[in-house]
Design an enzyme around this catalytic site. Structure first.
Site, mmCIF file in Angstrom:
data_model
loop_
_atom_site.group_PDB
_atom_site.id
_atom_site.type_symbol
_atom_site.label_atom_id
_atom_site.label_comp_id
_atom_site.label_asym_id
_atom_site.label_seq_id
_atom_site.Cartn_x
_atom_site.Cartn_y
_atom_site.Cartn_z
ATOM 1 N N GLY A 181 -25.055 2.423 2.034
ATOM 2 C CA GLY A 181 -24.114 3.010 1.075
ATOM 3 C C GLY A 181 -24.438 2.637 -0.359
ATOM 4 O O GLY A 181 -24.349 1.470 -0.748
ATOM 5 N N LYS A 238 0.872 -1.179 0.000
ATOM 6 C CA LYS A 238 0.000 0.000 0.000
ATOM 7 C C LYS A 238 0.908 1.228 0.000
ATOM 8 O O LYS A 238 2.023 1.190 0.523
ATOM 9 C CB LYS A 238 -0.854 -0.007 1.270
ATOM 10 C CG LYS A 238 -2.177 0.689 1.092
ATOM 11 C CD LYS A 238 -3.229 -0.229 0.485
ATOM 12 C CE LYS A 238 -4.553 0.472 0.322
ATOM 13 N NZ LYS A 238 -5.626 -0.411 -0.142
ATOM 14 N N VAL A 264 -20.059 0.690 -5.662
ATOM 15 C CA VAL A 264 -20.319 -0.735 -5.454
ATOM 16 C C VAL A 264 -21.763 -0.949 -5.009
ATOM 17 O O VAL A 264 -22.476 -1.790 -5.570
ATOM 18 C CB VAL A 264 -19.360 -1.324 -4.388
ATOM 19 C CG1 VAL A 264 -19.665 -2.799 -4.157
ATOM 20 C CG2 VAL A 264 -17.905 -1.144 -4.808
ATOM 21 N N TYR A 286 -24.587 0.657 -5.287
ATOM 22 C CA TYR A 286 -25.704 0.838 -6.227
ATOM 23 C C TYR A 286 -25.769 -0.325 -7.225
ATOM 24 O O TYR A 286 -26.843 -0.865 -7.499
ATOM 25 C CB TYR A 286 -25.594 2.181 -6.957
ATOM 26 C CG TYR A 286 -26.960 2.672 -7.405
ATOM 27 C CD1 TYR A 286 -27.714 3.503 -6.587
ATOM 28 C CD2 TYR A 286 -27.523 2.251 -8.604
ATOM 29 C CE1 TYR A 286 -28.990 3.911 -6.952
ATOM 30 C CE2 TYR A 286 -28.793 2.656 -8.985
ATOM 31 C CZ TYR A 286 -29.521 3.494 -8.162
ATOM 32 O OH TYR A 286 -30.785 3.891 -8.517
ATOM 33 N N GLY A 325 -22.952 3.789 -3.237
ATOM 34 C CA GLY A 325 -21.909 4.358 -4.097
ATOM 35 C C GLY A 325 -21.650 3.479 -5.307
ATOM 36 O O GLY A 325 -22.541 2.763 -5.780
#
Ligand code: NAD
Length: 348
Positions: free
Chosen positions: A174, A78, A178, A180, A176
């Site tokens: 949520g 990361k 993903v 939706y 967003g």
């Protein structure tokens, strides 16, 4: 710092500063024994450098677990770019970050994360080939939604004895990228949806499109449903919210859902089947890793669909061991990483 690296099993940590562009960046490589470390780049403000280092290290380890359980030939890494107070050119900053990545010779491959966007990945690609999520590769969110859908089917099969979602009530947090797309699939499969989002327009659209009921954001934990599906923020499963849940399954896309690792055991004690986040939401990682390898969309869809089997196996294993699914997922991921380390040491 070495103590922190040792306790998380981190392999290496890299720093880069460039006064011309204002770039101050960190790359944390947790593991490369299964393959190059892959994981997103955060571009956010941090209170101090040590907070940025801690974030990079913690997230890198999570990526190793995610890649291992998804059966990908990649390790975990990361990066964080500390958001400067004043930024003269975002493009130049990303070019410089690309040079940083390139200097590691392919040990780390970057992707999008909080605060970065597709155009940043395109800018990074100007300086290195070790980047995914570019415009040419496309958005990983539909693959993440597909994987979570498969995971929900596997969870329903294990807990209810049937993978049919007809009339299964799902409380979804949520809507967003993903959330939706997932709501659309769940609705098409016959599920009944109760949804929430802090964005009133998305809620109104979902109510219309999916015949969903809506609740206020803070009420979603109290909804009596078969499945709670968190697709918004991380760290939402605390002793408070778990105490309020009235569902049999928690399965959703959000990263780092457990406020701390002990919450996985609390879910187990409450007899709530928990789909470990880094297993069920691996569709996006599978998408970027396979796209980076030049694989086809149908190969990607097939690989994402395997999340169903991986999750079913994990549930059976946890059941046999009488342990929480989060504990067993950590043990399995750690074992896969150790296996690769052992194989590498025997080969030398
Ligand atoms: P997104 O930013 O597009 O969507 C998040 C949604 O959550 C937004 O609509 C936002 O308004 C809503 N939200 C924020 N706070 C909320 C609250 N308190 N209550 C209800 N809704 C709230 O993000 P995304 O790309 O859809 O990702 C969703 C989650 O899945 C994140 O945790 C992300 O880290 C994780 N994830 C995403 C991917 C991917 O491919 N996009 C891959 C793996 C994991």
């Amino acid at each position: 710092m070495f103590k922190q690296m040792e306790s998380t099993g981190l392999q290496d940590l890299h720093f880069w500063q460039d006064s011309t562009t204002g770039l101050q960046a960190i790359i944390a490589i947790h593991d490369t024994f299964r393959g190059p470390a892959i994981g997103g780049c955060r571009f956010i403000s941090y209170p101090d450098t040590s907070a940025a280092i801690t974030d990079a290290i913690r997230l890198a380890k999570g990526m190793s677990y995610k890649a291992a359980l998804a059966g990908l030939p990649y390790g975990g890494g990361k990066s964080v770019i500390i958001k400067p107070v004043k930024l003269s050119s975002r493009t130049q900053l990303m070019h410089s970050f690309g040079r940083f990545i390139d200097s590691l010779g392919g040990r780390y491959i970057t992707a999008m994360d909080s605060g970065t966007q597709v155009s940043d990945m395109d800018d990074i690609a100007n300086s290195t080939a070790y980047v995914t999520c570019t415009q040419a590769m496309g958005d990983p969110s539909p693959a993440t939604a597909q994987g979570v859908f498969e995971g929900i089917l596997a969870s329903a099969q294990f807990r209810f004895g049937s993978a049919s979602l007809a009339n299964i009530h799902i409380a979804l947090q949520g809507l967003g990228h993903v959330g939706y797309a997932l709501a659309k699939q769940l609705h098409a499969a016959g599920a009944r949806l109760t949804i929430t989002d802090i964005d009133a327009d998305k809620v109104a659209q979902a109510v219309l499109e999916f015949n969903a009921s809506a609740v206020a954001a803070h009420d979603i934990y109290d909804v009596e449903a078969d499945i709670f599906c968190p697709c918004g923020l991380g760290a939402i499963l605390s002793s408070d919210t778990i105490g309020r849940l009235k569902c049999a399954i928690v399965a959703g896309s959000a990263n780092n859902q457990l406020a701390d690792p002990q919450q996985g055991d609390l879910l187990y004690r409450r007899n709530i089947l928990y789909a470990p986040d880094y297993l069920i939401n691996a569709g996006g990682l599978i998408f970027v890793a396979l796209k980076h390898n030049g694989q086809s969309n149908s190969a990607i869809r097939q690989k994402v669909a395997q999340i169903h089997t991986s999750l079913s196996e994990l549930y059976q294993h946890a059941d046999a061991e009488q342990q929480s699914t989060s504990t067993i997922a950590d043990i399995r991921a750690e074992a896969l990483i150790q296996q690769a380390r052992l194989a590498a040491s025997q080969a030398t």
